[in-house]
Design a protein around this motif. Structure first.
Motif, mmCIF file in Angstrom:
data_model
loop_
_atom_site.group_PDB
_atom_site.id
_atom_site.type_symbol
_atom_site.label_atom_id
_atom_site.label_comp_id
_atom_site.label_asym_id
_atom_site.label_seq_id
_atom_site.Cartn_x
_atom_site.Cartn_y
_atom_site.Cartn_z
ATOM 1 N N GLY A 170 47.821 56.878 18.089
ATOM 2 C CA GLY A 170 48.729 55.743 18.093
ATOM 3 C C GLY A 170 48.129 54.443 17.612
ATOM 4 O O GLY A 170 48.827 53.427 17.517
ATOM 5 N N THR A 171 46.840 54.432 17.279
ATOM 6 C CA THR A 171 46.167 53.205 16.858
ATOM 7 C C THR A 171 46.342 52.976 15.362
ATOM 8 O O THR A 171 46.315 53.911 14.574
ATOM 9 N N ARG A 172 46.522 51.715 14.981
ATOM 10 C CA ARG A 172 46.452 51.298 13.584
ATOM 11 C C ARG A 172 45.172 50.490 13.412
ATOM 12 O O ARG A 172 44.848 49.648 14.245
ATOM 13 N N ARG A 173 44.458 50.727 12.315
ATOM 14 C CA ARG A 173 43.149 50.105 12.126
ATOM 15 C C ARG A 173 42.979 49.665 10.671
ATOM 16 O O ARG A 173 43.453 50.326 9.751
ATOM 17 N N GLU B 284 56.466 55.087 9.632
ATOM 18 C CA GLU B 284 57.262 56.020 10.424
ATOM 19 C C GLU B 284 56.887 57.469 10.166
ATOM 20 O O GLU B 284 57.246 58.362 10.960
ATOM 21 N N VAL B 285 56.143 57.733 9.083
ATOM 22 C CA VAL B 285 55.705 59.100 8.789
ATOM 23 C C VAL B 285 54.413 59.436 9.531
ATOM 24 O O VAL B 285 54.075 60.605 9.716
ATOM 25 N N VAL B 286 53.685 58.436 9.995
ATOM 26 C CA VAL B 286 52.424 58.668 10.695
ATOM 27 C C VAL B 286 52.701 59.343 12.037
ATOM 28 O O VAL B 286 53.458 58.819 12.855
ATOM 29 N N PRO B 287 52.102 60.506 12.309
ATOM 30 C CA PRO B 287 52.343 61.190 13.592
ATOM 31 C C PRO B 287 51.885 60.341 14.775
ATOM 32 O O PRO B 287 50.914 59.582 14.680
ATOM 33 N N ASP C 158 50.367 61.213 17.365
ATOM 34 C CA ASP C 158 49.053 61.588 17.897
ATOM 35 C C ASP C 158 47.920 61.303 16.923
ATOM 36 O O ASP C 158 46.793 61.771 17.116
ATOM 37 N N ALA C 159 48.196 60.515 15.873
ATOM 38 C CA ALA C 159 47.166 60.184 14.883
ATOM 39 C C ALA C 159 46.766 58.728 14.964
ATOM 40 O O ALA C 159 47.565 57.857 15.334
ATOM 41 N N GLU C 160 45.522 58.452 14.623
ATOM 42 C CA GLU C 160 45.060 57.088 14.366
ATOM 43 C C GLU C 160 45.161 56.865 12.863
ATOM 44 O O GLU C 160 44.694 57.693 12.078
ATOM 45 N N ALA C 161 45.786 55.776 12.443
ATOM 46 C CA ALA C 161 45.932 55.476 11.019
ATOM 47 C C ALA C 161 44.964 54.362 10.649
ATOM 48 O O ALA C 161 45.011 53.273 11.226
ATOM 49 N N GLU C 162 44.099 54.652 9.680
ATOM 50 C CA GLU C 162 43.097 53.681 9.228
ATOM 51 C C GLU C 162 43.341 53.361 7.756
ATOM 52 O O GLU C 162 43.410 54.267 6.924
ATOM 53 N N TRP C 163 43.475 52.080 7.448
ATOM 54 C CA TRP C 163 43.591 51.633 6.060
ATOM 55 C C TRP C 163 42.250 51.041 5.644
ATOM 56 O O TRP C 163 41.677 50.208 6.361
ATOM 57 N N VAL C 164 41.749 51.474 4.478
ATOM 58 C CA VAL C 164 40.418 51.084 4.023
ATOM 59 C C VAL C 164 40.514 50.340 2.697
ATOM 60 O O VAL C 164 41.158 50.818 1.755
ATOM 61 N N SER C 165 39.875 49.181 2.629
ATOM 62 C CA SER C 165 39.790 48.430 1.370
ATOM 63 C C SER C 165 38.336 48.320 0.961
ATOM 64 O O SER C 165 37.423 48.426 1.789
#
Length: 397
Positions: A244-247, A215-218, A220-227
């Motif tokens: 709005g993309t999650r990756r 819910e903190v992710v704006p 207008d941002a794409e959020a990318e989680w990297v492992s």
């Protein structure tokens, strides 16, 4: 920096300091007192202390930077907080692929991100407010032959103009005197400032903690989680890419995909196959994507294990063949493992308060065979799933 000030660090860059550092590459920290005593007979005590500190930091940094660590310079905070080389390289390659030519690296630290960016052909304006950190950053650019591509500026990032840059990268400090900082507004500088700065650039990326609340992710941002090798290393908020993309991105393979936005998968009985989604997939809330790829469902509505009756392959999860589904009972598990002569036992847990070390201590596995046990919940009930990593099998999906 472990008692080393800016003058002491500068002394390391002299011919004497360089020779001293070279002699300490493979030194044994357990013998530090004897080493220091010997070196002080020929060198200034302050220089010896600085060299020993730097040698220790280089040995620690090798896990993140590989062989480069023995040419680079560090601060304790720099080793702790800098990006792992493989992760930074992935981001640098993405910036380069997006056409970035000059980038402002705000809160640059010792150069964990600036170095791979420069190696990808991007000119970097590296900004940090610490004079010592900036000196270390300059030394690293020189040591790695990248000084022509990296301009170091000692300044407050909140007062730094980024004119002439077509992208911004910011890595606010997420550690304080008491350890990790979980509130994004307690970052230094705060996440709200970093987001505002990102929106001023054509393209930007902000490094944040992997546990950042969605819910903190704006919007207008794409959020990318990297492992990396299954361990979640960071989350990045991208601006100017795919709002709005999650990756999820998995290294070292580089496999990446956006979330499909699927509904939660159904809960079903445990089948013959179990899929353990990668941590980046779980953080990106893409377990439903794994369920769709494997034709499976969840073993419990609150547990990120997917199960199916037929084998499938997906790069986003590790698959296991399950032989036994049992109520939680360590005596029963011990008897089963003894019967099957299991001496190598891998214990995994999700949704269980029992620690793997306690299980191994209680069951005392012995024998030539191996097995994996999952301590988890199945339809709300504490359970044990026994099996082994699945052999590679062609997807039937």
């Amino acid at each position: 920096m472990g008692g080393v000030d800016l003058d002491a660090f500068s002394a390391l860059l002299t011919d004497e300091g360089q020779a001293l550092l070279a002699s300490l590459r493979d030194y044994d920290p357990a013998a530090e007192l004897a080493t220091a005593t010997r070196l002080r007979r020929a060198h200034d005590a302050g220089l010896v202390a600085a060299a020993l500190t730097q040698a220790r930091l280089r040995q620690r940094a090798a896990a993140k930077f590989g062989e480069d660590a023995y040419r680079m310079y560090f601060t304790p905070e720099g080793v702790e907080q800098s990006t792992r080389a493989s992760v930074a390289r992935h981001r640098a390659e993405r910036f380069a692929a997006l056409g970035v030519r000059r980038l402002a690296d705000l809160c640059c630290g010792i150069g964990g991100d600036a170095v791979p960016l420069a190696r990808a052909g991007v000119e970097v304006l590296a900004v940090d407010r610490s004079p010592l950190t900036c000196a270390v950053m300059r030394a690293n650019a020189e040591a790695l032959g990248l000084a022509d591509l990296i301009e170091v500026r000692c300044a407050d990032v909140t007062e730094t103009g980024v004119e002439g840059c077509d992208a911004v990268f910011a890595d606010p400090a997420r550690r304080g005197g008491r350890g990790r900082i979980f509130d994004p507004e307690a970052y230094s500088p705060p996440l709200s400032w970093a987001v505002a700065a990102a929106r001023e650039a054509p393209l930007a990326a902000l490094k944040v903690a992997p546990g950042i609340p969605h819910e903190v992710v704006p919007d207008d941002a794409e959020a990318e989680w990297v492992s990396d090798h299954g361990d979640v290393k960071e989350a990045v908020l991208w601006f100017g890419t795919a709002p709005g993309t999650r990756r999820a991105t998995l290294l070292p393979s580089g496999v990446t995909a956006p979330a499909a936005g699927l509904p939660d998968p159904p809960v079903r009985p445990v089948g013959r196959w179990l899929y353990e989604p990668d941590g980046a997939v779980i953080r990106a809330r893409m377990v439903a994507d794994v369920a769709a790829q494997t034709g499976g469902g969840l073993i419990d509505p609150t547990i990120a294990y997917v199960t199916s009756d037929e084998p499938h392959t997906t790069p986003f999860a590790t698959s296991y063949e399950i032989t036994d589904v049992l109520p939680f009972n360590l005596k029963r598990l011990k008897a089963l493992l003894r019967e099957r002569e299991v001496g190598v036992l891998t214990v995994k847990k999700r949704g269980s308060a029992v620690e793997p070390e306690e299980v191994r201590r209680r069951v005392r596995p012995q024998g030539p065979n191996s097995a994996t046990v999952f301590l988890t919940r199945v339809a709300g009930a504490p359970s044990m799933l026994v099996g082994a990593p699945a052999a590679a099998a062609p997807s039937r999906g």
